[in-house]
Design an enzyme around this catalytic site. Structure first.
Site: not given
Length: 312
Positions: A38-39, A97, A170, A193, A223
Site C-alpha cells: 500500500d506504499g 524555502r 539576486d 531583477k 531547482d
C-alpha cells in the site's frame, strides 16, 4: 574510529553515505528498507546498536515526502533500539524555502518539518548550506550548518581562471558572493531583477563590471534553473567572456537539465548533497564530493571537538 559509532543511510543518497563511511574507516550500518504493497515504508535495523552513537545520513530531496518519512522512521527504530545518541545528517534540507509567511494562510513548512524531526527524538542536526539561516533556530537541539564554499574554492583555484567575477543572481545572495570572492580573488557583481509595472516582463540589470570577464554565478541551489539560465544569458549579453555556475544543491527539477544544456555555461558545479540520476548527468555538470567534510565533522562531534573551526 572506534566501534562505538555507527552510520546508517536512507535511500535518498546512499553514495554520499558510503563515501562518508569510507573516510571514517567504518562499514555502513545494515538496514532493511522496503515498502508494503500500500506504499507504507518498512524499516528494520539489522545491527545491534545498543549504546552506540548513531548518525543517520538522509537528504530530504525528491521524493521529499517519502525520504522525510523514511528518515523519521529510521530515527524511531534506532531510538527504540537503545542507542546512546542520534545525530541526523541532512546534506540537503528539503522544505527549507518555506521559512516564513510570505502571504496570508500559508504554512511555515521549514518549521513544521523541524518539529516533525525533533518530536521523534534526536540529539543533533548536521546539514549543509541551509536556504535560510533562521532554520537553525527552528530546532532546540544543536544544528551544525556546514558550507560548500571551501570545497568549491579549492576547485576554482585549481582552474586558475583569470579576470574572475563572482555574480550573485539576486541581491539576497550578495554577501555569499562577496565572501566567496575573497576566497578565489574575484570581484563582485549582482544581478538586479525588477518588474517595472504589472504585466511587464521582469528586467535584469547587472551591477558591477563584467565585460570581458570570466563570471561564476553563485547560488545555494539550482531547482528548475530558469533564473540562473536567464542570468547567464544576461551576463553574456553584457559582454562576459565566459559564464560558469556553482551551487550547493542540485535539485534539478522539471526541465532544469535541458535548460542548462541549452545555455552557454562553461561548466555547472554542484556538491553531491543530492543524488543525481543517470538520466540527468550531462557533460556540463561537475559534481564535487562534500563527503570528506561531513566525515570530518562527524569525527569532531564524536570526539567533542569544535565543528566551526573547520571554516576558520
Amino acid at each position: 574510529m572506534n566501534g562505538d559509532i555507527a552510520v546508517f543511510a536512507g535511500n535518498s543518497n546512499k553514495q554520499i553515505a558510503e563515501e562518508i563511511c569510507t573516510h571514517l574507516g567504518i562499514q555502513s550500518g545494515k538496514i532493511n528498507l522496503k515498502k508494503f504493497s500500500d506504499g507504507e515504508i518498512s524499516v528494520k535495523i539489522e545491527d545491534n546498536v545498543r549504546g552506540k552513537e548513531v548518525f543517520i545520513v538522509q537528504s530530504t530531496s525528491a521524493p521529499a515526502n517519502d525520504h522525510l518519512m523514511e528518515l523519521i522512521l529510521i530515527m524511531d527504530a534506532l531510538r527504540r533500539a537503545s542507542v546512546s545518541s542520534i545525530s541526523v545528517v541532512i546534506p540537503y534540507y528539503g522544505y527549507g524555502r518555506q521559512d516564513r509567511k510570505v502571504e496570508p494562510r500559508v504554512p511555515i513548512s521549514a518549521r513544521v518539518v523541524a518539529d516533525l524531526i525533533e518530536v521523534v527524538g534526536l540529539d543533533r542536526i548536521l546539514t549543509m548550506d541551509l536556504h535560510a539561516d533562521q532554520i537553525q533556530g527552528f530546532f532546540r537541539v544543536p544544528v551544525d550548518n556546514l558550507h560548500f564554499a571551501p570545497v568549491l574554492a579549492e576547485y576554482v583555484n585549481t582552474k586558475k581562471i583569470d579576470d574572475l567575477v563572482i555574480v550573485s543572481p539576486d541581491s539576497g545572495g550578495a554577501e555569499r558572493a562577496r565572501a566567496f570572492g575573497k576566497k578565489v580573488n574575484g570581484s563582485l557583481a549582482i544581478i538586479d531583477k525588477r518588474r517595472p509595472k504589472a504585466n511587464v516582463s521582469e528586467v535584469m540589470n547587472v551591477i558591477g563590471e563584467i565585460e570581458g570577464k570570466n563570471c561564476i554565478l553563485l547560488d545555494d541551489m539550482i531547482d528548475t534553473a530558469g533564473t540562473i539560465c536567464k542570468a547567464a544569458d544576461v551576463l553574456l549579453k553584457h559582454g562576459a567572456k565566459s559564464v560558469y555556475c556553482a551551487a550547493t544543491h542540485g535539485v534539478l527539477s522539471g526541465e532544469a537539465v535541458d535548460r542548462i544544456n541549452s545555455t552557454q555555461f562553461s561548466e555547472v558545479v554542484l556538491a553531491n548533497t543530492i543524488a543525481i540520476p543517470e538520466s540527468k548527468k550531462i557533460n556540463k555538470l561537475k559534481s564535487l564530493s562534500v563527503a570528506p567534510l561531513f566525515a570530518n565533522a562527524i569525527q569532531r562531534i564524536h570526539t567533542n571537538q569544535s565543528v566551526s573551526t573547520l571554516f576558520d
